[in-house]
Design a protein around this motif. Sequence first.
Motif, PDB file in Angstrom:
ATOM      1  N   VAL A 137      27.958  39.360  36.284  1.00 28.48           N
ATOM      2  CA  VAL A 137      28.981  38.558  36.959  1.00 28.48           C
ATOM      3  C   VAL A 137      29.420  37.403  36.061  1.00 28.48           C
ATOM      4  N   LEU A 138      28.456  36.721  35.453  1.00 29.58           N
ATOM      5  CA  LEU A 138      28.804  35.586  34.595  1.00 29.58           C
ATOM      6  C   LEU A 138      29.556  36.021  33.341  1.00 29.58           C
ATOM      7  N   ALA A 139      29.243  37.202  32.829  1.00 30.84           N
ATOM      8  CA  ALA A 139      29.906  37.692  31.619  1.00 30.84           C
ATOM      9  C   ALA A 139      31.317  38.202  31.893  1.00 30.84           C
ATOM     10  N   ASN A 140      31.537  38.781  33.095  1.00 30.19           N
ATOM     11  CA  ASN A 140      32.834  39.394  33.405  1.00 30.19           C
ATOM     12  C   ASN A 140      33.251  39.150  34.850  1.00 30.19           C
ATOM     13  N   PRO A 141      33.483  37.908  35.238  1.00 31.38           N
ATOM     14  CA  PRO A 141      33.897  37.660  36.618  1.00 31.38           C
ATOM     15  C   PRO A 141      35.319  38.132  36.872  1.00 31.38           C
ATOM     16  N   ILE A 142      35.590  38.580  38.104  1.00 35.89           N
ATOM     17  CA  ILE A 142      36.969  38.914  38.464  1.00 35.89           C
ATOM     18  C   ILE A 142      37.681  37.671  38.992  1.00 35.89           C
ATOM     19  N   LYS A 143      36.884  36.663  39.368  1.00 36.71           N
ATOM     20  CA  LYS A 143      37.449  35.400  39.831  1.00 36.71           C
ATOM     21  C   LYS A 143      36.410  34.307  39.621  1.00 36.71           C
ATOM     22  N   THR A 144      36.869  33.124  39.216  1.00 39.70           N
ATOM     23  CA  THR A 144      36.018  31.948  39.067  1.00 39.70           C
ATOM     24  C   THR A 144      36.744  30.765  39.660  1.00 39.70           C
ATOM     25  N   VAL A 145      36.029  29.983  40.468  1.00 41.41           N
ATOM     26  CA  VAL A 145      36.602  28.813  41.126  1.00 41.41           C
ATOM     27  C   VAL A 145      35.620  27.652  40.994  1.00 41.41           C
ATOM     28  N   VAL A 191      28.055  34.457  42.441  1.00 41.22           N
ATOM     29  CA  VAL A 191      27.039  33.679  41.739  1.00 41.22           C
ATOM     30  C   VAL A 191      27.550  32.249  41.642  1.00 41.22           C
ATOM     31  N   VAL A 192      26.734  31.313  42.116  1.00 44.67           N
ATOM     32  CA  VAL A 192      27.087  29.898  42.076  1.00 44.67           C
ATOM     33  C   VAL A 192      26.269  29.253  40.966  1.00 44.67           C
ATOM     34  N   THR A 193      26.970  28.570  40.058  1.00 53.34           N
ATOM     35  CA  THR A 193      26.299  27.872  38.972  1.00 53.34           C
ATOM     36  C   THR A 193      26.554  26.372  39.097  1.00 53.34           C
ATOM     37  N   LEU A 194      25.741  25.614  38.393  1.00 56.00           N
ATOM     38  CA  LEU A 194      26.013  24.183  38.299  1.00 56.00           C
ATOM     39  C   LEU A 194      27.258  24.004  37.438  1.00 56.00           C
ATOM     40  N   GLU A 195      27.701  22.786  37.281  1.00 53.39           N
ATOM     41  CA  GLU A 195      28.961  22.533  36.574  1.00 53.39           C
ATOM     42  C   GLU A 195      28.961  23.015  35.134  1.00 53.39           C
ATOM     43  N   MET A 224      30.356  25.914  40.201  1.00 55.68           N
ATOM     44  CA  MET A 224      31.311  26.984  39.926  1.00 55.68           C
ATOM     45  C   MET A 224      30.884  28.262  40.628  1.00 55.68           C
ATOM     46  N   CYS A 225      31.845  28.950  41.236  1.00 57.79           N
ATOM     47  CA  CYS A 225      31.604  30.227  41.904  1.00 57.79           C
ATOM     48  C   CYS A 225      32.244  31.324  41.069  1.00 57.79           C
ATOM     49  N   HIS A 226      31.491  32.376  40.844  1.00 56.73           N
ATOM     50  CA  HIS A 226      31.941  33.522  40.056  1.00 56.73           C
ATOM     51  C   HIS A 226      31.727  34.773  40.903  1.00 56.73           C
ATOM     52  N   TRP A 227      32.705  35.664  40.917  1.00 62.43           N
ATOM     53  CA  TRP A 227      32.625  36.901  41.700  1.00 62.43           C
ATOM     54  C   TRP A 227      32.842  38.103  40.789  1.00 62.43           C
ATOM     55  N   LYS A 244      14.185  35.350  48.882  1.00 62.33           N
ATOM     56  CA  LYS A 244      14.977  35.793  50.038  1.00 62.33           C
ATOM     57  C   LYS A 244      15.823  37.023  49.716  1.00 62.33           C
ATOM     58  N   ARG A 245      16.242  37.161  48.461  1.00 60.50           N
ATOM     59  CA  ARG A 245      17.147  38.251  48.071  1.00 60.50           C
ATOM     60  C   ARG A 245      16.621  39.011  46.850  1.00 60.50           C
ATOM     61  N   PRO A 246      15.458  39.631  46.976  1.00 60.33           N
ATOM     62  CA  PRO A 246      14.878  40.328  45.813  1.00 60.33           C
ATOM     63  C   PRO A 246      15.688  41.539  45.341  1.00 60.33           C
ATOM     64  N   GLU A 247      16.593  42.031  46.187  1.00 64.00           N
ATOM     65  CA  GLU A 247      17.403  43.196  45.806  1.00 64.00           C
ATOM     66  C   GLU A 247      18.453  42.861  44.755  1.00 64.00           C
ATOM     67  N   ILE A 248      18.750  41.569  44.574  1.00 61.38           N
ATOM     68  CA  ILE A 248      19.748  41.164  43.580  1.00 61.38           C
ATOM     69  C   ILE A 248      19.069  41.111  42.212  1.00 61.38           C
ATOM     70  N   GLU A 249      19.511  41.966  41.337  1.00 61.97           N
ATOM     71  CA  GLU A 249      18.916  42.064  40.011  1.00 61.97           C
ATOM     72  C   GLU A 249      19.485  40.996  39.074  1.00 61.97           C
ATOM     73  N   ILE A 250      18.624  40.502  38.196  1.00 61.11           N
ATOM     74  CA  ILE A 250      19.036  39.497  37.214  1.00 61.11           C
ATOM     75  C   ILE A 250      20.159  40.052  36.333  1.00 61.11           C
ATOM     76  N   ALA A 251      20.086  41.312  35.992  1.00 63.35           N
ATOM     77  CA  ALA A 251      21.133  41.935  35.164  1.00 63.35           C
ATOM     78  C   ALA A 251      22.491  41.851  35.855  1.00 63.35           C
ATOM     79  N   TRP A 252      22.513  41.969  37.184  1.00 59.89           N
ATOM     80  CA  TRP A 252      23.771  41.874  37.925  1.00 59.89           C
ATOM     81  C   TRP A 252      24.323  40.453  37.847  1.00 59.89           C
ATOM     82  N   ILE A 253      23.450  39.479  37.954  1.00 61.81           N
ATOM     83  CA  ILE A 253      23.887  38.081  37.853  1.00 61.81           C
ATOM     84  C   ILE A 253      24.494  37.837  36.480  1.00 61.81           C
TER      85      ILE A 253
END
Length: 85
Positions: free
Chosen positions: A26-34, A57-61, A41-44, A14-23
Motif C-alpha cells: 500500500v505504501l509503495a503503490n497507493p491508489i489514493k493518499t490524503v 494504512v495510516v502513517t504519521l506525518e 497520512m492515509c494511504h489506500w 487485533k488484526r493478525p490477518e493483515i500481512e506486513i507485505a500488504w502494508i
Amino acid sequence: MKTTAYFESVVRPKRPEIEIAWIEQVLANPIKTVTQIDRRMCHWANIPEADGRVLRVVTLEDGETIHNAFFDRNFFKKQQRGEQP
C-alpha cells in the motif's frame, strides 16, 4: 519498517490477518493518499490476495511510520459502485 507503540500493541494483535507485505505494498503503490487535519497520512490500495479488498494504512506525518491498518469497507463499496472514493 517503523511502527508506533499503538500499532504494535493494539492493531497487530487485533488484526493478525493483515500481512506486513500488504502494508508495504500500500505504501509503495497507493491508489489514493490524503493528509488528515492531524497531519497523519492515509494511504489506500486494493489487495488482490484479500479478494481485492481495500487496505487503508495510516502513517504519521513522515509517511513511513505505521500507526494503523485496516480494511476500509466504505472505500471498497464506493469503488465497486464506480464512485470516486
